[in-house]
Scaffold this motif. Structure first.
Motif, PDB file in Angstrom:
ATOM      1  N   PRO A   3     -34.057  15.998  11.808  1.00 18.52           N
ATOM      2  CA  PRO A   3     -32.751  16.004  11.144  1.00 18.52           C
ATOM      3  C   PRO A   3     -32.309  14.620  10.688  1.00 18.52           C
ATOM      4  N   ASN A   4     -32.993  13.569  11.128  1.00 18.87           N
ATOM      5  CA  ASN A   4     -32.607  12.213  10.737  1.00 18.87           C
ATOM      6  C   ASN A   4     -33.218  11.802   9.401  1.00 18.87           C
ATOM      7  N   THR A   5     -34.385  12.339   9.093  1.00 19.31           N
ATOM      8  CA  THR A   5     -34.994  12.097   7.782  1.00 19.31           C
ATOM      9  C   THR A   5     -34.866  13.315   6.882  1.00 19.31           C
ATOM     10  N   CYS A   6     -34.430  14.430   7.484  1.00 22.37           N
ATOM     11  CA  CYS A   6     -34.235  15.686   6.751  1.00 22.37           C
ATOM     12  C   CYS A   6     -35.543  16.175   6.133  1.00 22.37           C
ATOM     13  N   THR A   7     -36.609  16.069   6.923  1.00 18.33           N
ATOM     14  CA  THR A   7     -37.921  16.510   6.463  1.00 18.33           C
ATOM     15  C   THR A   7     -38.622  17.272   7.588  1.00 18.33           C
ATOM     16  N   TYR A   8     -39.578  18.093   7.194  1.00 18.87           N
ATOM     17  CA  TYR A   8     -40.419  18.781   8.169  1.00 18.87           C
ATOM     18  C   TYR A   8     -41.581  17.877   8.593  1.00 18.87           C
ATOM     19  N   ILE A   9     -41.991  18.055   9.831  1.00 19.96           N
ATOM     20  CA  ILE A   9     -43.148  17.345  10.366  1.00 19.96           C
ATOM     21  C   ILE A   9     -44.207  18.386  10.702  1.00 19.96           C
ATOM     22  N   THR A  10     -45.372  18.263  10.117  1.00 24.60           N
ATOM     23  CA  THR A  10     -46.439  19.220  10.370  1.00 24.60           C
ATOM     24  C   THR A  10     -47.180  18.831  11.657  1.00 24.60           C
ATOM     25  N   VAL A  11     -47.315  19.819  12.537  1.00 23.54           N
ATOM     26  CA  VAL A  11     -48.004  19.617  13.812  1.00 23.54           C
ATOM     27  C   VAL A  11     -49.177  20.603  13.880  1.00 23.54           C
ATOM     28  N   PRO A  12     -50.409  20.173  14.343  1.00 26.65           N
ATOM     29  CA  PRO A  12     -50.789  18.814  14.690  1.00 26.65           C
ATOM     30  C   PRO A  12     -51.006  17.928  13.467  1.00 26.65           C
ATOM     31  N   PRO A  13     -51.128  16.594  13.630  1.00 24.70           N
ATOM     32  CA  PRO A  13     -51.166  15.877  14.912  1.00 24.70           C
ATOM     33  C   PRO A  13     -49.792  15.843  15.570  1.00 24.70           C
ATOM     34  N   LEU A  14     -49.801  15.630  16.883  1.00 25.83           N
ATOM     35  CA  LEU A  14     -48.549  15.583  17.611  1.00 25.83           C
ATOM     36  C   LEU A  14     -47.761  14.340  17.210  1.00 25.83           C
ATOM     37  N   PRO A  15     -46.475  14.511  16.882  1.00 22.66           N
ATOM     38  CA  PRO A  15     -45.676  13.356  16.435  1.00 22.66           C
ATOM     39  C   PRO A  15     -45.237  12.498  17.604  1.00 22.66           C
ATOM     40  N   VAL A  16     -44.848  11.273  17.301  1.00 26.13           N
ATOM     41  CA  VAL A  16     -44.297  10.349  18.286  1.00 26.13           C
ATOM     42  C   VAL A  16     -43.014   9.760  17.706  1.00 26.13           C
ATOM     43  N   PHE A  17     -41.937   9.779  18.501  1.00 27.23           N
ATOM     44  CA  PHE A  17     -40.650   9.222  18.106  1.00 27.23           C
ATOM     45  C   PHE A  17     -40.318   8.066  19.033  1.00 27.23           C
ATOM     46  N   TYR A  18     -39.636   7.067  18.487  1.00 29.56           N
ATOM     47  CA  TYR A  18     -39.211   5.921  19.293  1.00 29.56           C
ATOM     48  C   TYR A  18     -37.693   5.762  19.203  1.00 29.56           C
ATOM     49  N   ARG A  19     -37.087   5.534  20.349  1.00 24.71           N
ATOM     50  CA  ARG A  19     -35.648   5.293  20.437  1.00 24.71           C
ATOM     51  C   ARG A  19     -35.417   4.187  21.460  1.00 24.71           C
ATOM     52  N   VAL A  57     -37.986   3.780  24.259  1.00 22.58           N
ATOM     53  CA  VAL A  57     -38.363   5.095  24.774  1.00 22.58           C
ATOM     54  C   VAL A  57     -39.315   5.747  23.768  1.00 22.58           C
ATOM     55  N   ARG A  58     -40.472   6.115  24.252  1.00 21.39           N
ATOM     56  CA  ARG A  58     -41.461   6.829  23.432  1.00 21.39           C
ATOM     57  C   ARG A  58     -41.356   8.309  23.755  1.00 21.39           C
ATOM     58  N   ILE A  59     -41.186   9.145  22.727  1.00 20.64           N
ATOM     59  CA  ILE A  59     -40.995  10.583  22.901  1.00 20.64           C
ATOM     60  C   ILE A  59     -42.093  11.310  22.142  1.00 20.64           C
ATOM     61  N   GLN A  60     -42.854  12.139  22.868  1.00 20.39           N
ATOM     62  CA  GLN A  60     -43.932  12.890  22.226  1.00 20.39           C
ATOM     63  C   GLN A  60     -43.882  14.348  22.654  1.00 20.39           C
ATOM     64  N   PRO A  61     -43.442  15.239  21.760  1.00 23.00           N
ATOM     65  CA  PRO A  61     -43.496  16.671  22.083  1.00 23.00           C
ATOM     66  C   PRO A  61     -44.943  17.154  22.091  1.00 23.00           C
ATOM     67  N   LEU A  62     -45.339  17.824  23.188  1.00 17.62           N
ATOM     68  CA  LEU A  62     -46.718  18.284  23.331  1.00 17.62           C
ATOM     69  C   LEU A  62     -46.868  19.782  23.107  1.00 17.62           C
ATOM     70  N   HIS A  63     -45.807  20.533  23.366  1.00 18.88           N
ATOM     71  CA  HIS A  63     -45.901  21.990  23.216  1.00 18.88           C
ATOM     72  C   HIS A  63     -44.497  22.579  23.109  1.00 18.88           C
ATOM     73  N   GLU A 117     -44.322  28.278  17.330  1.00 19.57           N
ATOM     74  CA  GLU A 117     -45.059  27.689  18.436  1.00 19.57           C
ATOM     75  C   GLU A 117     -45.880  26.533  17.890  1.00 19.57           C
ATOM     76  N   TYR A 118     -45.898  25.433  18.623  1.00 18.51           N
ATOM     77  CA  TYR A 118     -46.702  24.290  18.194  1.00 18.51           C
ATOM     78  C   TYR A 118     -47.410  23.705  19.408  1.00 18.51           C
ATOM     79  N   SER A 119     -48.507  23.023  19.163  1.00 14.71           N
ATOM     80  CA  SER A 119     -49.245  22.313  20.213  1.00 14.71           C
ATOM     81  C   SER A 119     -50.260  21.418  19.520  1.00 14.71           C
ATOM     82  N   ALA A 120     -51.146  20.836  20.320  1.00 18.10           N
ATOM     83  CA  ALA A 120     -52.195  19.992  19.745  1.00 18.10           C
ATOM     84  C   ALA A 120     -53.208  20.811  18.958  1.00 18.10           C
TER      85      ALA A 120
END
Length: 392
Positions: free
Chosen positions: A373-389, A305-311, A361-364
């Motif tokens: 919460p799994n790596t306990c780090t912040y992700i700077t957006v953009p670029p939009l992140p992609v998660f795989y499960r 499963v590819r998960i990409q938050p867009l907004h 608020e975040y977007s592209a």
């Protein structure tokens, strides 16, 4: 008073029409009985509709219907067994689906609930007009086993909002969350306010069109949409697909699902999940845009499963979870998130994919920080992140 000759003419015309009706009926039955099972498209030139293709998804089937001679409305989808062609079910489309002349429209149907009724290894699909006459049939038999394989890839998603706090804080006494299952077109909703718990459930709004005009709806109609609307990508990520939500003020919000694969059969389903976080039972909020979270979820045939938050936007903290979870499992994960200071690394709660902090608020194009919460780090957006499960 009508003259005798006029009456005779009327009788003659009536008899002629009756004879023509009988002939057409016999011809229709003949075509039905003798249609080749290997013909993928109904070729009769006078048919106003043809089925140009059928695709498998975790929701069931997407039927591509094209209007060839006149515009038409598709009201019914017929499911027949094969090879004996016994009628299994008639699915009523409400409202009917309009097919413009020369255009192809994709119609999504969920047949998971009727698979147990089918006493054969294959089915045949046909569509009918508002009048109920069968207009087009897809001649290629569809294997039940393959449909079941797609449905087995079904998974659920959870969107949770924390209504109080700042930053990454969550008070488990003031949250609400919705569990959605796109394969079954269902949602379950829980609203927790202190000691009060309200619930709701219903049919998930699944959209096969690429525009939602909220500005043309009433508050009641928006409430009836439920907390989430899901756009279904008809190309299964094999082409770029653009979705637009026009909010209640007339402002369009456009989201692009970029091409991910060359072969659409590699993808079970490609969804755009759009959440209105002010929806809860009896809400009086305007429900203005359904873009508080917009998340693309692509399910591959191999179970990835590819998960990409867009907004994401709004004052509430958001959590996105993947998996078939119960209310108690979700609450246990939230409590662990709080008790472990928002860090779930090394725990069983890896199904919490990401967190949007309060008042962000975040977007592209809009910069913000999401929390993993799994790596306990912040992700700077953009670029939009992609998660795989893995689906499950």
């Amino acid at each position: 008073m009508l003259k005798r000759k006029a009456i005779s003419n009327i009788v003659a015309v009536s008899l002629l029409l009756a004879i023509m009706f009988v002939i057409l009926s016999i011809l229709y039955i003949y075509v039905w009985k003798n249609m080749s099972a290997t013909t993928t498209v109904q070729k009769a030139a006078n048919m106003p509709l043809i089925i140009t293709g059928i695709h498998y998804t975790v929701d069931g089937l997407i039927i591509d219907v094209r209007a060839t001679t006149t515009p038409a409305y598709v009201k019914y989808v017929y499911i027949f067994t094969y090879p004996n062609r016994a009628l299994v079910d008639v699915i009523t489309l409400n409202p009917p689906v309009y097919v413009p002349l020369g255009k192809t429209v994709s119609i999504l149907i969920n047949i998971g609930s009727i698979l147990n009724k089918i006493g054969s290894k294959y089915i045949i699909v046909a569509v009918g007009s508002e009048a109920g006459a069968t207009l087009a049939m897809y001649g290629t038999p569809i294997p039940i086993k393959q449909i079941q394989q797609y449905l087995s890839k079904s998974t659920e998603f959870v969107l949770l909002a924390a209504r109080t706090g700042t930053g990454l804080e969550v008070d488990p006494s003031y949250i609400h969350f919705v569990i959605i299952n796109p394969a079954l077109d269902t949602y379950k909703f829980y609203y927790i306010d202190g000691s009060t718990v309200e619930t709701a459930s219903g049919q998930l709004t699944m959209l096969t069109t690429n525009v939602l005009y909220l500005n043309e709806t009433t508050l009641q109609q928006r409430y009836d949409l439920g907390p989430v609307v899901v756009f279904v990508d008809p190309y299964n990520a094999a082409k770029t697909y653009t979705v637009t939500i026009v909010d209640i003020y007339g402002t369009p919000h456009t989201f692009t699902l970029t091409k991910l694969v060359n072969d659409p059969s590699e993808v079970v389903a490609d969804y755009l999940i759009c959440w209105e976080d002010l929806w809860w039972p009896g809400t009086t909020a305007n429900l203005d845009n359904y873009i508080d979270e917009v998340i693309r979820v692509t399910i591959f045939i191999n179970g990835t499963v590819r998960i990409q938050p867009l907004h994401g936007s709004g004052g509430f903290l958001h959590m996105f979870m993947l998996g078939s979870l119960t209310k108690d499992q979700i609450l246990a994960a939230v409590n662990a998130y709080v008790n472990l200071n928002y860090c779930l690394k090394g725990t069983q709660y890896t199904f919490i994919v990401f967190v949007k902090p309060h008042n962000t608020e975040y977007s592209a194009t809009v910069s913000a920080q999401l929390w993993d919460p799994n790596t306990c780090t912040y992700i700077t957006v953009p670029p939009l992140p992609v998660f795989y499960r893995l689906a499950g």
